[in-house]
Design an enzyme around this catalytic site. Structure first.
Site, PDB file in Angstrom:
ATOM      1  N   THR A 166      -0.672  54.204  13.408  1.00  0.00           N
ATOM      2  CA  THR A 166       0.313  54.739  12.472  1.00  0.00           C
ATOM      3  C   THR A 166       0.247  56.254  12.584  1.00  0.00           C
ATOM      4  OG1 THR A 166       0.159  52.864  10.961  1.00  0.00           O
ATOM      5  CG2 THR A 166       0.998  54.930  10.058  1.00  0.00           C
ATOM      6  N   LYS A 175       7.686  52.176  10.030  1.00  0.00           N
ATOM      7  CA  LYS A 175       6.391  52.038   9.345  1.00  0.00           C
ATOM      8  C   LYS A 175       6.330  52.952   8.123  1.00  0.00           C
ATOM      9  CE  LYS A 175       2.133  50.839   8.493  1.00  0.00           C
ATOM     10  NZ  LYS A 175       1.025  50.896   9.448  1.00  0.00           N
ATOM     11  N   LYS A 219      -3.229  59.346   4.300  1.00  0.00           N
ATOM     12  CA  LYS A 219      -2.838  59.869   5.614  1.00  0.00           C
ATOM     13  C   LYS A 219      -1.421  59.427   5.947  1.00  0.00           C
ATOM     14  CE  LYS A 219      -3.419  57.769   9.351  1.00  0.00           C
ATOM     15  NZ  LYS A 219      -2.626  56.946  10.322  1.00  0.00           N
TER      16      LYS A 219
END
Length: 289
Positions: A98, A173, A241
């Site tokens: 990711t 995502k 994050k």
């Protein structure tokens, strides 16, 4: 059977690489920054390990990466011992990290210069999804590259979708994480409210989960949330994050994400409580402190 390299054996990468070997039947070589993890993977699944990403990727048809962030990704791909140093023309690089859409486009350009295909393919489904081989994979790629790689990706996936050009997988995502953040906060508030009202949370969830309020988070996290158990699952450090990537992208494209920004702050509060490695469902702990 294809010759496959897998770079990064964390909680997601370790079982994903295992499915490529056992379920997919591929010839798999792994690399991990901590060599002991590579040795443990070889002992469990067979296959081989390599001392560098470049050596793991040599002669591979497909190279998977699943690391921590943009900088880690650049290191294992474009660095002096990165996979792009040895990948053969016609091979495909598939990144399951990711990361940002910018680094995905950057790697696509670098791979294309060497005649290598590239797919940004972040996943959703958590550690359980990786272990059970039922991840959702969101891909950004050229059509022909995607079609070649999909049968290999299928080894660890329940759903694989082409979302658009390189970078589109990462953008998808980001939407996934936006939606999860809002759902978990709503679930945390609902459970908190129900407990304060003296209701039996199990009975409440048994009813409302069958209606419009139902979600994966409700089905899979309400019990542990109600019991105050958070020492498992997708860590808040990683969620922050991811949300940082989301909010940075929003600043570039002009999207307004007030709820996402607020929940990110709430996760910061949980970190301040010492919950850096707690599951993302620990938003409830903030309300009950």
């Amino acid at each position: 059977m294809a010759k496959v390299a897998f770079i990064g054996l964390g909680v997601m990468g370790f079982p994903m690489a295992g499915h490529l070997k056992v379920k997919g039947g591929h010839d798999v070589t792994v690399y991990n920054r901590t060599a002991a993890k590579s040795a443990a993977w070889v002992e469990k699944f067979g296959g081989k390990s390599a001392p560098t990403p470049a050596e793991a990727a040599r002669d591979a048809d497909f190279v998977f990466t699943c690391v921590g962030n943009d900088d880690d990704l650049r290191s294992v791909t474009s660095g002096k011992d990165g996979v792009l140093q040895t990948m053969k023309s016609g091979a495909i690089l598939i990144d399951n990290t990711t990361a940002s859409a910018d680094v995905a486009r950057e790697l696509h350009a670098a791979a294309r210069e060497k005649g290598i295909g590239f797919i940004d393919a972040p996943v959703s489904g958590g550690q359980a999804g990786a272990e059970n081989g039922v991840l959702t994979v969101m891909c950004g790629a050229e059509d022909a590259v995607y079609e070649r790689a999909k049968p290999v990706i299928d080894a660890f996936a329940r759903m694989v979708g082409l979302m658009g050009a390189p970078g589109a997988g990462q953008l998808t995502k980001m939407i996934n994480q936006i939606c999860i953040a809002g759902i978990v906060q709503g679930l945390a508030e609902g459970i908190h409210f129900g407990k304060r009202a003296g209701l039996d949370i199990e009975k409440v969830v048994d009813v409302i989960s069958k209606g419009a309020a139902g979600s994966w988070q409700m089905e899979n996290r309400h019990k542990t949330m109600n019991e105050g158990k958070y020492d498992f699952g997708f860590a808040i450090d990683w969620m922050r994050k991811d949300l940082g990537i989301v909010l940075d992208e929003a600043r570039h494209n002009g999207a307004k994400l007030p709820l996402t920004a607020l929940v990110d702050q709430f996760y910061g509060d949980v970190q301040a409580m010492g919950g850096n490695r707690w599951d993302t469902s620990s938003l409830l702990a903030r309300l009950e402190k």
